[in-house]
Design a protein around this motif. Sequence first.
Motif, PDB file in Angstrom:
ATOM      1  N   TYR A  42      -6.922  -7.995   1.478  1.00 11.81           N
ATOM      2  CA  TYR A  42      -6.993  -6.989   0.051  1.00 11.81           C
ATOM      3  C   TYR A  42      -8.348  -6.974   0.483  1.00 11.81           C
ATOM      4  N   THR A  88     -10.823  -4.613   2.145  1.00  6.15           N
ATOM      5  CA  THR A  88     -11.594  -3.656   1.678  1.00  6.15           C
ATOM      6  C   THR A  88     -11.462  -3.434   0.361  1.00  6.15           C
ATOM      7  N   HIS A  89     -11.915  -4.475   0.076  1.00  4.66           N
ATOM      8  CA  HIS A  89     -12.255  -4.496  -1.919  1.00  4.66           C
ATOM      9  C   HIS A  89     -13.174  -5.063  -1.809  1.00  4.66           C
ATOM     10  N   LYS A  95       0.626  -1.228   0.169  1.00  8.84           N
ATOM     11  CA  LYS A  95       0.120   0.750  -0.257  1.00  8.84           C
ATOM     12  C   LYS A  95       0.905   1.204  -0.009  1.00  8.84           C
TER      13      LYS A  95
END
Length: 130
Positions: A107, A110-111, A62
Amino acid sequence: MYAKAAVTSAHLLLGATTVVSTLLASSVTAKDKLVTVSIQVSPQGLDLSQPADAQKFYTRLKNAAWLVCTRGTRVNLLPSVDPIRCYQQALGDAVHATNKPLVTQIYLATHTFQEAAAHGIEVPAQVAAK
């Protein structure tokens, strides 16, 4: 102007251990020429099969994605016109290139599955079943 696909290189050590090194890249403009800014992200010192280490590695990804997409102002470089899109593209491509289940799970916290699919990220069966 947008992040290029993240590139990964895997090196076999002692025939069984794989070390993944992810390269995050973003294209920026310098006097009408396209330039690629990249950062190599290494999991050195981390065991990506351990949740805490996978989280540390994801944080490295990130931070590198944000850096290549927002700090391209060195040596007369113009930053990406859409740094958020660039960041999301670079991060998704890096997670895909890493191909580590725990990094993918982090990942996916949050996605969406659709965002993951757009980057070619394979969703582990145990996560998809939830």
